[in-house]
Design an enzyme around this catalytic site. Structure first.
Site, PDB file in Angstrom:
ATOM      1  N   ASP A  67      10.417 -26.828 -55.821  1.00  0.00           N
ATOM      2  CA  ASP A  67       9.145 -27.378 -56.170  1.00  0.00           C
ATOM      3  C   ASP A  67       9.386 -28.755 -55.808  1.00  0.00           C
ATOM      4  OD1 ASP A  67      12.115 -28.155 -57.543  1.00  0.00           O
ATOM      5  OD2 ASP A  67      11.148 -27.646 -59.007  1.00  0.00           O
ATOM      6  N   ASP A 136      14.091 -27.301 -71.688  1.00  0.00           N
ATOM      7  CA  ASP A 136      13.581 -26.748 -72.429  1.00  0.00           C
ATOM      8  C   ASP A 136      13.758 -24.845 -71.611  1.00  0.00           C
ATOM      9  OD1 ASP A 136      12.142 -26.322 -69.723  1.00  0.00           O
ATOM     10  OD2 ASP A 136       9.454 -27.122 -70.502  1.00  0.00           O
ATOM     11  N   HIS A 138      13.611 -23.704 -68.433  1.00  0.00           N
ATOM     12  CA  HIS A 138      13.420 -23.877 -67.722  1.00  0.00           C
ATOM     13  C   HIS A 138      13.577 -23.831 -66.123  1.00  0.00           C
ATOM     14  CE1 HIS A 138      12.279 -28.272 -66.507  1.00  0.00           C
ATOM     15  NE2 HIS A 138      13.495 -27.885 -65.930  1.00  0.00           N
ATOM     16  N   GLU A 143       8.004 -23.369 -66.537  1.00  0.00           N
ATOM     17  CA  GLU A 143       7.869 -23.617 -68.113  1.00  0.00           C
ATOM     18  C   GLU A 143       8.090 -22.356 -68.805  1.00  0.00           C
ATOM     19  OE1 GLU A 143       8.631 -26.502 -68.775  1.00  0.00           O
ATOM     20  OE2 GLU A 143       7.599 -27.956 -67.394  1.00  0.00           O
TER      21      GLU A 143
END
Ligand code: F6R
Length: 266
Positions: A67, A136, A138, A143
């Site tokens: 990413d 979270d 990810h 997400e």
């Protein structure tokens, strides 16, 4: 899933680097999937050591990073390209032309994402993918709520991820709110995956990802569907795994069994 609970962050890095080393020795022109963040720094340190001291050769390798923040050019100190140059690329012999990090300044993000997917395919697919995990749940920037079949695309970051990243920027306004990220579907196509996590802050989410239900609310849980995942955690990140004793026991048994399977047991 094979789950390894390492004694320390350093040990976690050594174990992950050892698997990558084995992959490169077996297939020198391997396609490596790489991650940024604080978690893989120790792994990259060990890969650099292996390159310098033991001649680990990256000259035929190709890399694809997971990413990149939208809008940050490669020269920006907080861009993932800059991070990778600092922590790995400048210190090993991967040919520059074989390094791929999503381009945060792409003119057409849509076209770029399609191109990136095609490049991965043309390279023969990712042989081994390193992943960290977000607070979270990810993987890459997938997400909560990301489709488990998603491909490389533009993703809006969650409040939590933006907060987590804020420490790297001087003001909240500067913290990127979007990223270009490989999808969960893209990641699941890697032939082998190493998920690494360290620190108490990752304990809860690691238990959810590994032992909880498969859900798009914790995209790392999709790794349960993959047939070749090695999870390496330090003691702190592994502290909430309900079956930790079983995972340790499996590794002990495997150590006894492997020599038998390959035929040199006494
Ligand atoms: C980075 C990435 C992210 C990180 C995750 C954990 O390329 O894809 O999913 O792996 O946010 O970040 P750290 O390692 O900083 O805790």
């Amino acid at each position: 899933m094979e789950i390894i609970i390492a004694d320390s962050y350093e040990q976690m890095g050594v174990q992950a680097a050892t698997i990558i080393r084995q992959q490169l020795l077996r297939k020198p022109n391997s396609v490596l999937g790489l991650a940024t963040g604080s978690t893989p720094i120790g792994t990259y340190k060990e890969l650099i050591r292996l390159h310098r001291e033991e001649g680990l050769d990256f000259s035929q390798a190709t890399t694809f990073n997971l990413d990149e923040y939208l809008g940050l050019p490669p020269s920006h100190e907080q861009s993932y390209r800059y991070f990778m140059d600092e922590h790995l690329f400048n210190h090993v012999n991967i040919p520059k032309g074989k390094i791929h990090v999503p381009y945060g300044h792409a003119e057409s993000v849509l076209e770029f994402c399609e191109w990136y997917e095609n490049e991965i395919t043309h390279a023969g697919g990712i042989d081994i993918q390193i992943l960290g995990i977000g607070g979270d749940g990810h993987i890459a920037f997938n997400e909560p709520g990301s489709s488990l079949g998603s491909r490389t695309r533009l993703k809006t970051l969650t409040e939590q991820t933006i907060q987590d990243n804020a420490r790297f920027f001087t003001s909240m306004e500067e913290v990127p709110k979007f990223a270009i990220t490989m999808g969960v579907g893209t990641i699941l196509e890697a032939k082998k995956i190493i998920l690494i996590a360290n620190g108490a802050a990752k304990a809860e989410i690691m238990a959810e990802a590994i032992e909880g239900p498969i859900t798009s609310q914790v995209t790392a849980s999709a790794l349960q569907l993959h047939r070749d995942v090695v999870v390496i955690v330090d003691k702190e990140a592994g502290a909430k795994l309900k079956r930790a004793d079983y995972y340790r026991w499996i590794l002990e048994q495997k150590k006894k069994l492997v020599p038998k399977l390959i035929g040199y047991a006494s």
